[in-house]
Design an enzyme around this catalytic site. Structure first.
Site, mmCIF file in Angstrom:
data_model
loop_
_atom_site.group_PDB
_atom_site.id
_atom_site.type_symbol
_atom_site.label_atom_id
_atom_site.label_comp_id
_atom_site.label_asym_id
_atom_site.label_seq_id
_atom_site.Cartn_x
_atom_site.Cartn_y
_atom_site.Cartn_z
ATOM 1 N N LEU A 16 50.129 42.127 42.262
ATOM 2 C CA LEU A 16 50.660 42.258 40.899
ATOM 3 C C LEU A 16 49.934 41.342 39.920
ATOM 4 O O LEU A 16 50.121 41.444 38.719
ATOM 5 C CB LEU A 16 52.156 41.908 40.883
ATOM 6 C CG LEU A 16 53.064 42.932 41.551
ATOM 7 C CD1 LEU A 16 54.510 42.467 41.492
ATOM 8 C CD2 LEU A 16 52.928 44.288 40.875
ATOM 9 N N ASP A 72 41.647 33.404 43.816
ATOM 10 C CA ASP A 72 42.479 33.057 42.657
ATOM 11 C C ASP A 72 42.053 31.724 42.033
ATOM 12 O O ASP A 72 42.240 31.528 40.830
ATOM 13 C CB ASP A 72 43.961 32.989 43.047
ATOM 14 C CG ASP A 72 44.629 34.365 42.898
ATOM 15 O OD1 ASP A 72 44.186 35.140 42.027
ATOM 16 O OD2 ASP A 72 45.573 34.647 43.653
ATOM 17 N N PRO A 191 64.091 47.881 42.118
ATOM 18 C CA PRO A 191 63.297 47.024 43.018
ATOM 19 C C PRO A 191 63.294 45.560 42.566
ATOM 20 O O PRO A 191 63.303 44.659 43.414
ATOM 21 C CB PRO A 191 61.885 47.627 42.929
ATOM 22 C CG PRO A 191 62.089 49.036 42.483
ATOM 23 C CD PRO A 191 63.296 49.031 41.602
ATOM 24 N N GLY A 355 25.385 37.377 50.661
ATOM 25 C CA GLY A 355 25.972 38.042 51.827
ATOM 26 C C GLY A 355 25.521 37.416 53.126
ATOM 27 O O GLY A 355 24.777 36.427 53.143
ATOM 28 N N CYS A 382 21.772 33.580 46.303
ATOM 29 C CA CYS A 382 21.929 33.149 47.699
ATOM 30 C C CYS A 382 21.172 34.091 48.638
ATOM 31 O O CYS A 382 19.964 34.085 48.620
ATOM 32 C CB CYS A 382 23.398 32.978 48.056
ATOM 33 S SG CYS A 382 23.602 31.758 49.363
ATOM 34 N N GLY A 384 20.546 36.992 48.160
ATOM 35 C CA GLY A 384 19.702 37.748 47.235
ATOM 36 C C GLY A 384 18.393 37.021 46.964
ATOM 37 O O GLY A 384 17.323 37.628 46.915
ATOM 38 N N MET A 385 18.450 35.702 46.831
ATOM 39 C CA MET A 385 17.236 34.895 46.640
ATOM 40 C C MET A 385 16.402 34.917 47.919
ATOM 41 O O MET A 385 15.169 35.047 47.891
ATOM 42 C CB MET A 385 17.640 33.464 46.259
ATOM 43 C CG MET A 385 16.510 32.459 46.251
ATOM 44 S SD MET A 385 16.405 31.597 47.841
ATOM 45 C CE MET A 385 15.451 30.173 47.423
ATOM 46 N N HIS A 508 25.193 29.300 43.964
ATOM 47 C CA HIS A 508 26.070 30.341 43.406
ATOM 48 C C HIS A 508 26.469 29.975 41.977
ATOM 49 O O HIS A 508 27.512 29.348 41.772
ATOM 50 C CB HIS A 508 27.338 30.491 44.257
ATOM 51 C CG HIS A 508 27.098 31.104 45.590
ATOM 52 N ND1 HIS A 508 27.215 32.455 45.821
ATOM 53 C CD2 HIS A 508 26.721 30.549 46.766
ATOM 54 C CE1 HIS A 508 26.928 32.713 47.093
ATOM 55 N NE2 HIS A 508 26.636 31.576 47.689
ATOM 56 N N GLU A 510 27.718 31.736 39.835
ATOM 57 C CA GLU A 510 28.906 32.493 39.402
ATOM 58 C C GLU A 510 30.206 31.689 39.534
ATOM 59 O O GLU A 510 31.169 31.960 38.821
ATOM 60 C CB GLU A 510 29.016 33.817 40.174
ATOM 61 C CG GLU A 510 29.383 33.728 41.658
ATOM 62 C CD GLU A 510 28.180 33.552 42.589
ATOM 63 O OE1 GLU A 510 27.128 33.071 42.112
ATOM 64 O OE2 GLU A 510 28.303 33.876 43.778
HETATM 65 N N1 GLN Z 1 23.549 34.344 54.868
HETATM 66 C C1 GLN Z 1 22.804 33.442 54.076
HETATM 67 C C2 GLN Z 1 22.897 32.002 54.578
HETATM 68 O O1 GLN Z 1 23.781 31.676 55.311
HETATM 69 C C3 GLN Z 1 23.224 33.522 52.626
HETATM 70 C C4 GLN Z 1 24.642 33.145 52.364
HETATM 71 C C5 GLN Z 1 25.175 33.639 51.057
HETATM 72 O O2 GLN Z 1 24.651 34.575 50.456
HETATM 73 N N2 GLN Z 1 26.276 33.059 50.588
HETATM 74 O O3 GLN Z 1 22.078 31.181 54.227
#
Ligand code: GLN
Length: 532
Positions: A16, A72, A191, A355, A382, A384-385, A508, A510
């Protein structure tokens, strides 16, 4: 002034937006000059969300002090522009871990250790932790889950006890859902009544009810809810769907939610704050007519919460560039060299997402080869780099096998490799390179110009790093290492200066981007995308 505690619970259904309501109340109190912090108590057994798959719980947020936290906390920081720490996010796992550690140390002096009082005492101690530092006037505690869940019971029992102990210094806001039955053209309050009854059964009488709804709730329905739930009619507030979460604080202000809180806690109300910077952000958001198209290449695109902070940072950056953001979520598993042009057509800029693991990685390389060769503004974060580095090694340096040892342990050209400090670690939880670290940027680099300084601090969450043995080779071929940690010389930023905007960051950015203070690198990336 004594610290005041506000608890936010939820009922009827999950999702919610308790986090947004907590952040909105906090924002309104902050605008009145109070120091406010928000904490989240999560009823699951994981010690922290760091080991959770994003499919389970969305993005894992990271605090400056290196805590892997519930997403959050990202909302809290984006709304308040105040940093959170490890103390702002507690899980049942952590509560039990602390209690069990104390038991093993013999702290309980031979007593039988029980949920009440030992677990509830530990919860209460953690609730009050931020308040004892005397730096906050208000501590807002969001209790995760929904009233009626077995997991939430110890938390609710702790809230009941704290209300009893703290009297007027404590207040409960309960958020519920009022469904609309289209066939009957009616909003249903039943509810909510049941949910409040459940709270009352565990000994908690809410002071304020916030009703989440898709349609305007009439005064009659509010009165009815107030009557059945023992709440003042004025303290029944609606939270109707709005186009942007950043409108919620103003929506709450219109209904005097902050005034109700102050009055109930016996505090002076004073003039209504103007919220000027907040309103000017919303105005820019509404006045933007042109759109910037950004493609985000990642593997969790079915689940927008997985990239929550990136989405919000892009949205903030677009707003500060007076653009509407059109974010195209591109599934990295579907992208390959033959269809990449189609996937990326119409994109003004491309983000390569963070990732873990092999899945979808080849799609990221295909996207990067395309954006590099077509000079499309590209931002790697990360993983991505790391993908930027690997793609460059494969297609420019000619090491066709190049990879990260995360993906291929024995790869010959290990341009991304496990950090030395990670080699002896076997536990997965909380053991990455986490939290804020210094980074020194090269003066003429894109990031240095964007940040307006060569010394920055950003948050990290990774185990692998750029392999410095290859540094010279990369630099000679045109990919520069323009940011590094001053103590360890870990490469934090890479850039291809011959391209318009091609930047990869190991950190990061972000996590630190807020409504009032957007991250400069995101703002600069959007600016470059617009110029394209
Ligand atoms: N998997 C990569 C590492 O562990 C990048 C981690 C991430 O993107 N947060 O270095």
């Amino acid at each position: 002034m004594e610290t005041k505690y506000i608890f936010v619970t939820g009922g009827v259904v999950s999702s919610l937006g308790k986090g947004i309501i907590s952040a909105s109340v906090a924002k309104l109190l902050q605008a009145r000059g109070y120091n406010v912090t928000i904490q989240k108590f999560d009823p699951y057994i994981n010690v922290d969300p760091g080991t959770l798959n994003p499919y389970e719980h969305g993005e894992c947020y990271v605090t400056v002090d290196g805590h892997e936290a519930d997403l959050d906390l990202g909302h809290y920081e984006r709304f308040l522009n105040v940093q959170t720490t490890r103390a702002n996010n507690i899980t049942t796992g952590r509560i039990y871990q602390n209690v069990i550690n104390k038991e093993r140390r013999g702290d309980y002096l031979g007593k039988t250790v029980q949920i009440i009082p030992h677990i509830t005492d530990e919860i209460k101690r953690n609730v009050k932790l931020l308040g004892t530092k005397k730096q906050f006037d208000f501590v807002i505690t969001e209790i995760g889950g929904t009233v009626g869940d077995i997991e939430s019971l110890p938390y609710l029992e702790s809230v009941r006890q704290l209300r009893w102990e703290m009297g007027k210094n404590c207040l409960c806001i309960h958020l519920t859902y009022v469904p609309y039955i289209a066939a009957a053209k009616e909003l249903k309050s039943k509810p909510t009544q049941h949910s409040v009854k459940q709270l009352q059964e565990v000994g908690i009488q809410p002071d304020i009810l916030v009703l989440r709804t898709e349609h305007e709730i009439s005064a009659d329905v509010r009165k009815k809810v107030a009557l059945f739930c023992n709440v003042d009619p004025a303290a029944v507030v609606q939270s109707i769907d709005v186009p942007s979460i950043y409108e919620v604080p103003l929506n709450m202000q219109k209904q005097h939610l902050d005034e109700i809180v102050l009055k109930k806690m016996g505090m002076p109300v004073g003039p209504t704050p103007e919220m000027k910077p907040w309103k000017s952000f919303l105005e820019r958001m509404k006045n933007a007519t042109e759109t910037v198209h950004i493609g985000l290449v990642g593997k969790y695109v079915e689940l927008p919460d997985a990239y929550k902070s990136i989405n919000e940072s892009l949205f903030q950056a677009a707003t500060y560039n007076d653009r509407k953001l059109d974010l195209h979520l591109i599934h990295s598993e579907k992208v390959n060299d033959s269809n990449v042009a189609e996937w990326l057509s119409g994109m003004d800029g491309v983000i390569i997402a963070p990732g873990f693991g092999q899945r979808g990685i080849e799609g990221k390389f295909a996207a990067l080869k395309y954006t590099r060769e077509h000079d499309i503004p590209t931002f790697g974060i990360c993983l991505g780099m790391q993908c930027m580095v690997i793609e460059f090694a494969r297609n420019v340096l000619g090491y066709s096998d190049a990879n990260s040892t995360e993906m291929e342990v024995n790869v010959k050209h290990n341009v991304i490799d496990l950090m030395e400090s990670q080699k002896s670690i076997s536990n997965m939880g909380g053991t990455m390179r986490l939290g804020e670290y210094d980074c020194i940027l090269q003066e003429d680099s894109i990031p240095a110009k964007a940040y307006g300084t060569t010394h920055i601090k950003e948050r990290h969450r990774h185990r692998f790093e750029f392999n410095n043995e290859y540094r010279d080779e990369f630099e000679k071929a045109g990919m520069k290492c323009v940011g590094e940690n001053p103590d360890t010389h870990l490469v934090e930023v890479v850039e291809i200066p011959s391209l318009k905007w091609f930047v990869g960051v190991q950190y990061h950015p972000e996590y630190g981007s807020t409504v009032i203070k957007p991250n400069p690198l995101f703002v600069d990336f959007i600016k470059a995308a617009i110029q394209k």
